[in-house]
Design an enzyme around this catalytic site. Structure first.
Site, PDB file in Angstrom:
ATOM      1  N   ARG A 195      63.409  43.305  48.110  1.00 47.50           N
ATOM      2  CA  ARG A 195      62.041  42.983  47.674  1.00 47.50           C
ATOM      3  C   ARG A 195      61.941  41.479  47.384  1.00 47.50           C
ATOM      4  O   ARG A 195      62.774  40.907  46.696  1.00 47.50           O
ATOM      5  CB  ARG A 195      61.684  43.783  46.427  1.00 47.50           C
ATOM      6  CG  ARG A 195      60.292  43.481  45.844  1.00 47.50           C
ATOM      7  CD  ARG A 195      60.325  42.402  44.788  1.00 47.50           C
ATOM      8  NE  ARG A 195      59.009  42.191  44.156  1.00 47.50           N
ATOM      9  CZ  ARG A 195      58.736  41.183  43.328  1.00 47.50           C
ATOM     10  NH1 ARG A 195      59.654  40.289  43.040  1.00 47.50           N
ATOM     11  NH2 ARG A 195      57.548  41.061  42.796  1.00 47.50           N
ATOM     12  N   VAL A 196      60.909  40.860  47.908  1.00 49.40           N
ATOM     13  CA  VAL A 196      60.644  39.450  47.639  1.00 49.40           C
ATOM     14  C   VAL A 196      59.235  39.337  47.087  1.00 49.40           C
ATOM     15  O   VAL A 196      58.295  39.929  47.640  1.00 49.40           O
ATOM     16  CB  VAL A 196      60.793  38.600  48.921  1.00 49.40           C
ATOM     17  CG1 VAL A 196      60.441  37.137  48.633  1.00 49.40           C
ATOM     18  CG2 VAL A 196      62.210  38.707  49.472  1.00 49.40           C
TER      19      VAL A 196
ATOM     20  N   GLY B 150      54.173  39.204  41.355  1.00 53.01           N
ATOM     21  CA  GLY B 150      54.210  38.497  42.622  1.00 53.01           C
ATOM     22  C   GLY B 150      53.356  39.114  43.704  1.00 53.01           C
ATOM     23  O   GLY B 150      52.748  38.401  44.519  1.00 53.01           O
TER      24      GLY B 150
ATOM     25  N   THR C 175      59.964  34.241  35.775  1.00 46.09           N
ATOM     26  CA  THR C 175      60.162  33.200  36.784  1.00 46.09           C
ATOM     27  C   THR C 175      60.055  31.877  36.056  1.00 46.09           C
ATOM     28  O   THR C 175      59.497  31.810  34.970  1.00 46.09           O
ATOM     29  CB  THR C 175      59.015  33.293  37.822  1.00 46.09           C
ATOM     30  OG1 THR C 175      59.066  34.564  38.463  1.00 46.09           O
ATOM     31  CG2 THR C 175      59.083  32.203  38.885  1.00 46.09           C
TER      32      THR C 175
ATOM     33  N   THR D 226      53.772  32.350  37.955  1.00 49.94           N
ATOM     34  CA  THR D 226      54.694  33.375  37.473  1.00 49.94           C
ATOM     35  C   THR D 226      53.871  34.653  37.313  1.00 49.94           C
ATOM     36  O   THR D 226      52.643  34.613  37.346  1.00 49.94           O
ATOM     37  CB  THR D 226      55.326  32.987  36.118  1.00 49.94           C
ATOM     38  OG1 THR D 226      54.288  32.778  35.153  1.00 49.94           O
ATOM     39  CG2 THR D 226      56.153  31.706  36.223  1.00 49.94           C
ATOM     40  N   GLY D 227      54.562  35.774  37.112  1.00 52.08           N
ATOM     41  CA  GLY D 227      53.832  37.029  36.930  1.00 52.08           C
ATOM     42  C   GLY D 227      53.979  37.942  38.129  1.00 52.08           C
ATOM     43  O   GLY D 227      54.899  37.780  38.942  1.00 52.08           O
TER      44      GLY D 227
END
Ligand code: GLY
Length: 362
Positions: free
Chosen positions: A239-240, A265, A211, A262-263
Site C-alpha cells: 500500500r502506498v 493519503g 508523516t 499529512t493525514g
C-alpha cells in the site's frame, strides 16, 4: 493560521527607513538600506511532529546549506528517531510486520523530483528519494527495485522494526480475529509500550497514518519540499499513500509556492492535494486560504464511502496541508481542529495551530 513575522518586520523596517529619509537635510542622499544577511528571509514550514526537524533545518540554512539538503537534514531527525511511530526507523509496520517506507523530494528550481515507495531496510528514505532525482532520469522507484537502487548506492539493509513496534504489531495481529492461529495473551495488553500506543491511538481504531512534510523557501526565494512516512499503520503490503506521489504528498514550484500533506493519503491522492494548493497560490490566494480550499475539495469529493462520513456528512478522517508561498508567507490547515504545524525562520522555530474546516466536538 498564517504566520509571517518577518514580513511584518520587513514592513516595519521599510517604514523606519522612510521616516529617516523624511528628516534628512535637503540634498543629502539617504543611506543605502542595510543588506539583509544572506540567510535572512528563509522560511521553513513543517508538520506538528517536526519541531526538532525544523531546528535542524534552520541550523543548516543558517550555515548556508542548500535548501533541499537542509530540508532533508531536517526530516532525517524524525526518520532516525525510533520514538516517532509514523516515519522512518521505528515506524509502525505493515500487516506482516515489515516496515515499508515512502518518501519524495521536489526541487522547485529545476522542477525535478524523486520518490521511493514500499522501500525496506533504509532508515532515511528521503535520502534515497533525492538520489532517484539526481542519479536517474526517472522520478519514482518502488519495492524491490527501490531497495536494489538503495543497495547500489551503499545503503545497508537494516532492520527498521524496533522491539517496541514489534510488540505493538504483535498485539494488533493477535487481536485481529478469533478465527486464526494467533492468540492474544492477557499480559500483552499490560506491556507499557502497548498501553501507551493504545492510549494514544485508541483500542478500536489503530489505523492512523502519520508523516512529516517540510517545505523550505530559501533566503533567495527558492522553493523545495520533502515528505516521508511509514504510512498507514498495519497496511496491506505494498500500500502506498499520498506522501511519495508528486502532486499529492508534495509539490514545489519556484515563483509560486511549496506545499505538502499529512493525514489520510487516499483522500489526498484522489484530489492531487498539494498541487491543488500550489495552483491556488498561483491564482492569488493567500497560503491559508489555498490550504483550506484544497481541504474543502477533499471534504466535498472524497468521502462517499459511508464510514468516511459522520452523521453531519463531514469526513471522519483528517488531512493537513502545509505551505509557503514565493513571498515567504506560511500556513498550516486541517479538516479538523487540533492539528499543529511548525514554522521556522531567522527568528527561531515555533509551533502554531492549524486553521481548520470543522471544530472537533469537545
Ligand atoms: N499521508 C500518509 C499516508 O497516507 O501514507
Amino acid at each position: 493560521m498564517t504566520d509571517s513575522p518577518l514580513t511584518r518586520r520587513a514592513l516595519i523596517g521599510t517604514a523606519a527607513l522612510a521616516g529617516a529619509a523624511a528628516v534628512l537635510p535637503e540634498g543629502l542622499a539617504a543611506p543605502a538600506p542595510p543588506r539583509p544577511a544572506a540567510t535572512d528571509g528563509f522560511r521553513i514550514v513543517t508538520s506538528g511532529n517536526g519541531l526538532e526537524a525544523a531546528k535542524a533545518a534552520r541550523e543548516a540554512l543558517l550555515a548556508g546549506t542548500d535548501p533541499l539538503d537542509a530540508a532533508i537534514a531536517g526530516v532525517n531527525v524524525v526518520e532516525l528517531d525510533p520514538a516517532d511511530l509514523t516515519v522512518g526507523y521505528g515506524g509502525i509496520p505493515n500487516e506482516e510486520g515489515v516496515v515499508e517506507l515512502d518518501a519524495a523530494v521536489m526541487d522547485g528550481r529545476t522542477m525535478k523530483a524523486g520518490a521511493v515507495a514500499a522501500l525496506t531496510g533504509v532508515k532515511t528514505p528521503s535520502k534515497v528519494a533525492k538520489l532517484v532525482m539526481e542519479r536517474t532520469d526517472r522520478v519514482f522507484l518502488v519495492g524491490a527495485g527501490a531497495r536494489r537502487f538503495a543497495t547500489a548506492h551503499g545503503f545497508p539493509d537494516e532492520e527498521l522494526l524496533t522491539e517496541k513496534t514489534r510488540k505493538i504489531w504483535l498485539y494488533w495481529k493477535n487481536r485481529l480475529s478469533d478465527l486464526d492461529d494467533w492468540i492474544e495473551a492477557a499480559k500483552d495488553a499490560e506491556d507499557p509500550d502497548v498501553k501507551e500506543f493504545v492510549r494514544k491511538y485508541g483500542k478500536g481504531i489503530f489505523r492512523p497514518q502519520g508523516t512529516i512534510h517540510m517545505s523550505v523557501r530559501s533566503a533567495s526565494g527558492d522553493l523545495v519540499g520533502v515528505t516521508t512516512t511509514s504510512g498507514l499503520f498495519f497496511k496491506i503490503p505494498g500500500r502506498v499513500g499520498d506522501s511519495p506521489v508528486i502532486g499529492a504528498g508534495l509539490y514545489s514550484e519556484n515563483g509560486v509556492g511549496s506545499a505538502g500533506s499529512t493525514g489520510r493519503g487516499e483522500a489526498n491522492l484522489l484530489t492531487c492535494g498539494s498541487h491543488t494548493v500550489v495552483e491556488h497560490l498561483r491564482d492569488g490566494l493567500a497560503p491559508e486560504e489555498a490550504c483550506l480550499k484544497a481541504l474543502r475539495r477533499i471534504a466535498e469529493k472524497t468521502h462517499h464511502v459511508p464510514r468516511h462520513r459522520d452523521a453531519k456528512g463531514r469526513p471522519t478522517f483528517n488531512v493537513q496541508f502545509y505551505c509557503v508561498d514565493a513571498a515567504g508567507r506560511t500556513a498550516g490547515a486541517a479538516i479538523w481542529s487540533g492539528s499543529k504545524y511548525v514554522v521556522g525562520d531567522a527568528a527561531g522555530v515555533r509551533t502554531l495551530d492549524c486553521a481548520y474546516l470543522h471544530e472537533r466536538d469537545a
